[in-house]
Design an enzyme around this catalytic site. Sequence first.
Site, short mmCIF file in Angstrom:
data_model
loop_
_atom_site.label_atom_id
_atom_site.label_comp_id
_atom_site.label_asym_id
_atom_site.label_seq_id
_atom_site.Cartn_x
_atom_site.Cartn_y
_atom_site.Cartn_z
N ASN A 178 13.78 1.34 -6.75
CA ASN A 178 13.20 1.79 -8.02
C ASN A 178 14.34 2.05 -9.01
O ASN A 178 15.21 2.89 -8.76
CB ASN A 178 12.39 3.06 -7.75
CG ASN A 178 11.73 3.60 -9.00
OD1 ASN A 178 12.33 3.59 -10.07
ND2 ASN A 178 10.51 4.08 -8.88
N HIS B 219 8.58 1.76 -13.16
CA HIS B 219 7.40 2.53 -13.58
C HIS B 219 7.37 2.60 -15.11
O HIS B 219 8.23 3.23 -15.72
CB HIS B 219 7.51 3.94 -12.97
CG HIS B 219 6.34 4.83 -13.25
ND1 HIS B 219 6.22 6.09 -12.70
CD2 HIS B 219 5.22 4.66 -14.01
CE1 HIS B 219 5.09 6.64 -13.11
NE2 HIS B 219 4.48 5.81 -13.91
N GLU C 295 4.90 -0.24 -11.41
CA GLU C 295 4.21 1.03 -11.15
C GLU C 295 3.64 1.54 -12.47
O GLU C 295 4.33 1.50 -13.50
CB GLU C 295 5.26 2.00 -10.62
CG GLU C 295 4.74 3.09 -9.75
CD GLU C 295 5.86 4.01 -9.35
OE1 GLU C 295 6.84 3.54 -8.73
OE2 GLU C 295 5.76 5.20 -9.66
N ARG D 146 9.25 7.10 -21.15
CA ARG D 146 10.43 7.96 -21.10
C ARG D 146 11.63 7.29 -20.43
O ARG D 146 12.75 7.67 -20.67
CB ARG D 146 10.13 9.29 -20.39
CG ARG D 146 9.94 9.15 -18.90
CD ARG D 146 9.94 10.49 -18.21
NE ARG D 146 8.70 11.21 -18.41
CZ ARG D 146 8.22 12.09 -17.54
NH1 ARG D 146 8.89 12.37 -16.45
NH2 ARG D 146 7.08 12.71 -17.76
N ARG E 127 5.88 4.27 -17.82
CA ARG E 127 5.06 5.46 -18.06
C ARG E 127 4.43 5.37 -19.43
O ARG E 127 4.96 4.73 -20.34
CB ARG E 127 5.92 6.73 -17.96
CG ARG E 127 6.44 7.01 -16.56
CD ARG E 127 7.14 8.36 -16.50
NE ARG E 127 6.19 9.44 -16.43
CZ ARG E 127 5.90 10.13 -15.32
NH1 ARG E 127 6.50 9.85 -14.18
NH2 ARG E 127 5.02 11.10 -15.36
N GLU F 231 0.49 3.10 -0.61
CA GLU F 231 1.84 3.65 -0.46
C GLU F 231 1.67 5.13 -0.21
O GLU F 231 1.12 5.87 -1.04
CB GLU F 231 2.67 3.41 -1.73
CG GLU F 231 4.07 4.00 -1.57
CD GLU F 231 5.07 3.49 -2.60
OE1 GLU F 231 4.95 2.33 -3.03
OE2 GLU F 231 5.95 4.28 -2.98
N HIS G 51 9.00 8.20 -1.85
CA HIS G 51 9.22 9.40 -2.65
C HIS G 51 10.11 10.39 -1.92
O HIS G 51 9.79 10.84 -0.83
CB HIS G 51 7.93 10.10 -3.07
CG HIS G 51 8.09 10.77 -4.42
ND1 HIS G 51 8.73 11.96 -4.57
CD2 HIS G 51 7.76 10.36 -5.66
CE1 HIS G 51 8.75 12.28 -5.86
NE2 HIS G 51 8.18 11.31 -6.55
N HIS H 40 15.65 5.24 -13.00
CA HIS H 40 16.67 6.21 -13.42
C HIS H 40 17.82 5.58 -14.17
O HIS H 40 18.53 6.25 -14.91
CB HIS H 40 17.15 7.02 -12.23
CG HIS H 40 16.06 7.87 -11.67
ND1 HIS H 40 15.42 8.82 -12.45
CD2 HIS H 40 15.45 7.89 -10.48
CE1 HIS H 40 14.48 9.39 -11.72
NE2 HIS H 40 14.47 8.84 -10.52
N THR I 127 6.55 11.57 -10.13
CA THR I 127 5.16 11.47 -9.69
C THR I 127 4.94 12.48 -8.57
O THR I 127 5.35 12.27 -7.44
CB THR I 127 4.87 10.04 -9.21
OG1 THR I 127 5.41 9.13 -10.16
CG2 THR I 127 3.38 9.80 -9.08
N1 PXP Z 1 7.09 5.26 -4.97
C1 PXP Z 1 6.41 5.73 -6.03
C2 PXP Z 1 4.99 5.32 -6.17
C3 PXP Z 1 7.02 6.56 -6.99
O1 PXP Z 1 6.32 7.03 -8.03
C4 PXP Z 1 8.38 6.86 -6.85
C5 PXP Z 1 9.07 7.69 -7.89
O2 PXP Z 1 9.12 7.02 -9.09
C6 PXP Z 1 9.06 6.34 -5.75
C7 PXP Z 1 8.39 5.57 -4.81
C8 PXP Z 1 10.51 6.60 -5.53
O3 PXP Z 1 10.76 7.96 -5.36
P1 PXP Z 1 12.23 8.49 -5.41
O4 PXP Z 1 12.77 8.22 -6.77
O5 PXP Z 1 12.09 9.95 -5.11
O6 PXP Z 1 13.00 7.75 -4.36
#
Ligand code: PXP
Length: 230
Positions: free
Chosen positions: A16, A52, A79, A58, A54, A160, A203, A19, A110
């Site tokens: 992901n 993602h 996402e 952001r 949003r 998921e 997550h 960030h 999330t």
């Molecule tokens: N899966 C989903 C559906 C998420 O919303 C997120 C966070 O954006 C992640 C995985 C990844 O989580 P993390 O950034 O804590 O590794």
Amino acid sequence: MEATGQAAGRLRLGVNIDHVATVRNARGTDWPDPLRAALLAEAAGADGITAHLREDRRHIRDEDIAALMAGIGIPLNFECAATDEMQQILLKHQPHACCLVPEKREERTTEGGLDVAGDESRLGDFVAPLREAGIRVSMFIGHAPVQIEASARIGAAVVELHTGQYSDLDAEGRVEEAAAELAALRAGAALAQSLGLEVHAGHGLTYDNVAPIAAIPQVMELNIGHFLIG
Ligand code: PXP
């Protein structure tokens, strides 16, 4: 014997890259570039990229989605929240997969799973055209059986499972509660697979806490962002 995710093939990693966009946006520059990060992840062996979009944009922006769709050679897992706007964007870009998540403006990330059971009819209508377009739809949910069963009923291909609670308990050293949460995730994964759903998890996963989640036999894909990018 039923084939488990890992017996059927290698566990996949989705990275992901949200960030990277967060850091870029903090300075109002064009860098760091989420596409470049995605290409680095791809070159390092990632199986997919998650981004993602949003509602408040952001971190990831619309143009990032277009750049990722055009630029990466591995599947994009888009996402988003289940809104009309996002459905149109999904149908326009037709990514390999989408993961539907709950979204609150005030949250940092999330925080919980989607309430599929409580919004079943609307989500069923939301998912149908995406399925017709060939997009693999995933529901980001907790391990409650009611949510897993509702996800299967509305025609999702994937669930998921939200590992945030497990990750938090583990980080706080609450060993027994983390073990109970892990057991519930295991049971949820088994139920999901028995209903024909592919199982992913994500997550809060880190080098320290990922092994028991990766060892759940039905889990076929992990999506990790904050720790890897950090
Ligand atoms: N899966 C989903 C559906 C998420 O919303 C997120 C966070 O954006 C992640 C995985 C990844 O989580 P993390 O950034 O804590 O590794």
